[in-house]
Write a protein that holds these residues in place. Sequence first.
Motif, short mmCIF file in Angstrom:
data_model
loop_
_atom_site.label_atom_id
_atom_site.label_comp_id
_atom_site.label_asym_id
_atom_site.label_seq_id
_atom_site.Cartn_x
_atom_site.Cartn_y
_atom_site.Cartn_z
N ALA A 9 4.12 35.58 -37.78
CA ALA A 9 2.65 35.76 -37.43
C ALA A 9 1.72 35.56 -39.15
N VAL A 10 0.20 35.81 -38.54
CA VAL A 10 -0.31 35.03 -39.69
C VAL A 10 0.12 36.49 -41.18
N ASN A 11 -0.74 36.49 -42.13
CA ASN A 11 -1.13 37.60 -43.31
C ASN A 11 -1.97 38.39 -42.09
N SER A 12 -1.28 40.09 -41.33
CA SER A 12 -2.31 40.54 -41.20
C SER A 12 -3.49 41.51 -42.81
N SER A 13 -3.14 41.78 -43.41
CA SER A 13 -3.71 42.28 -44.57
C SER A 13 -5.00 40.62 -44.66
N ARG A 14 -4.88 39.61 -44.21
CA ARG A 14 -6.09 38.51 -44.25
C ARG A 14 -6.74 37.82 -43.45
N TRP A 15 -6.42 37.94 -42.03
CA TRP A 15 -6.88 37.85 -40.51
C TRP A 15 -6.55 39.38 -39.90
N GLN A 16 -7.45 39.02 -38.57
CA GLN A 16 -6.92 39.79 -37.56
C GLN A 16 -7.55 38.75 -36.66
N ILE A 17 -6.00 38.94 -35.15
CA ILE A 17 -6.58 37.98 -34.30
C ILE A 17 -7.18 38.21 -33.13
N GLU A 18 -8.30 37.65 -32.97
CA GLU A 18 -9.32 37.95 -31.83
C GLU A 18 -8.71 37.07 -30.40
N THR A 19 -9.42 38.02 -29.07
CA THR A 19 -8.61 37.91 -27.96
C THR A 19 -9.41 38.20 -26.09
N GLY A 20 -9.24 37.05 -25.59
CA GLY A 20 -10.31 37.17 -24.40
C GLY A 20 -10.92 35.19 -24.84
N ASP A 21 -11.66 35.35 -23.42
CA ASP A 21 -12.13 33.95 -23.17
C ASP A 21 -13.12 34.06 -23.51
N ASN A 22 -14.04 32.59 -23.48
CA ASN A 22 -15.41 32.70 -24.14
C ASN A 22 -16.37 32.71 -22.68
N VAL A 23 -17.52 32.92 -22.51
CA VAL A 23 -18.19 32.67 -21.49
C VAL A 23 -19.70 32.05 -21.49
N ASN A 24 -19.62 32.49 -22.66
CA ASN A 24 -20.67 31.74 -23.76
C ASN A 24 -20.82 30.43 -24.09
N ASN A 25 -19.83 30.12 -23.95
CA ASN A 25 -19.99 28.04 -24.06
C ASN A 25 -19.47 27.61 -23.39
N HIS A 26 -19.46 28.61 -22.62
CA HIS A 26 -18.08 27.59 -21.28
C HIS A 26 -17.31 27.41 -22.21
N GLU A 27 -16.03 27.25 -22.60
CA GLU A 27 -14.39 27.37 -23.82
C GLU A 27 -13.78 28.18 -22.19
N ARG A 28 -12.39 26.85 -22.65
CA ARG A 28 -11.44 27.23 -21.09
C ARG A 28 -10.36 27.80 -21.32
N GLN A 29 -10.31 27.87 -22.60
CA GLN A 29 -9.49 28.63 -23.25
C GLN A 29 -9.14 29.81 -23.36
N TYR A 30 -8.09 31.05 -23.05
CA TYR A 30 -7.83 32.69 -22.81
C TYR A 30 -7.31 31.95 -24.24
N TYR A 31 -8.17 33.67 -25.42
CA TYR A 31 -6.81 33.11 -27.01
C TYR A 31 -6.47 34.80 -26.74
#
Length: 414
Positions: A51-73
């Motif tokens: 996984a990426v370095n957790s001291s630099r990055w955090q991972i977001e999860t979930g979907d995105n209704v606002n843009n009507h995107e189709r993926q789940y993060y």
Amino acid sequence: MNSPRLLRRCLIAAFSAVLAASAFTGPAQAAPQAAEATVFSDTFDGPAGAAVNSSRWQIETGDNVNNHERQYYTAGANNAALDGQGHLVITARRENPSNYQCWYGRCEYTSARLNTSGKFTAQYGHVEARMKIPRGQGMWPAFWMLGNDIGQIGWPASGEIDVMENVGFEPSTVHGTIHGPGYSGSDGIGAAYSLPNGQAFADAFHTYAVDWAPDSITWSVDGNVYQRRTPADLGGRSWAFNKPFFLILNLAVGGYWPGDPDGSTSFPQQLVVDSVTVTTGSDSGSGGSGRPITGLAGKCVDVAAANSANGTPVQLYDCNGTEAQKWTVGSDGTLRALGKCLDVVERGTADGSKVQLWDCNGGANQKWTVTAAHDIVNPQADKCLDVTDNNSANGSRLQIWSCSGNANQKWTVG
């Protein structure tokens, strides 16, 4: 969090007109260079599958209704992992092994979104990512930034700087855009950059960057400048970009702007990131490359153990030329080292309040004035940076104290 890029892509024609009207004319020129200090860098070294370095990055999860995107993060390294060859690979897959639920029902795709919120913020400098983007209808890779105060004031008041976005139906073109109060969504202000002769961005790595200074943002691809924005472009609306922002990398699937994948789209698709770097220089309002700050007994202002973690003490120590002693004096009033700011603990204003390293957040406890008399003053407290107990021993903590003119409050920058 879900993307605040609300409904921005509904009016493609209107957006394209904005872009066309704003593009530079004449030959592209290389972005200006200045003496620089690196304040954030990730070259994604590590074993394959990590996984990426957790001291630099955090991972977001979930979907995105606002843009009507189709993926789940997804979390962890499921869709964002190192490849063992110095790259981060964000993979979009047509799958749903965990029965994820999206705004439209059972999710059809997985992908990943990363940000540096709470770990690193930038305010001015050269911000760049070297990446190889995916291809195909419905793909929407992006490298962008959001104002660090989004949790307090919301979007679009927080501001958004899109360093690079691509939609799959435009394989030869990328976009750079700003969003703020009164110019968000499809009314965002930006421009497009296209490769010559129908070349596709997905065929090779390219470097996407902004050079960001007070009241100015300039976009480039592979060093070729294609637009510059200032408050004069906003027609009297508020410029939302003179404050700290955090970084975001993501690969969306579908949405209002790119449209959904179709029968021509193959999966998996990958956004391959070679590096993300933020440097500061005199042209970006940082005061130039990192320089030592010397004081009592000729010793230096030092970040203890060169530790960039929030809360690390700032102390006096023998000058040694390390990054822990290289400070930039920003036109925004900050003093920065190791990508973070000199900060008064718990926003204290009393004599004896200690100082530390902390994420840059625009707070008054992170503002400093370097005077001609060699004082470093925190205006909120009206107190000076001070060596505790006038003690010149290595490791003596620094604090703020009523300005006295004594030697333990005198500092030379550079």
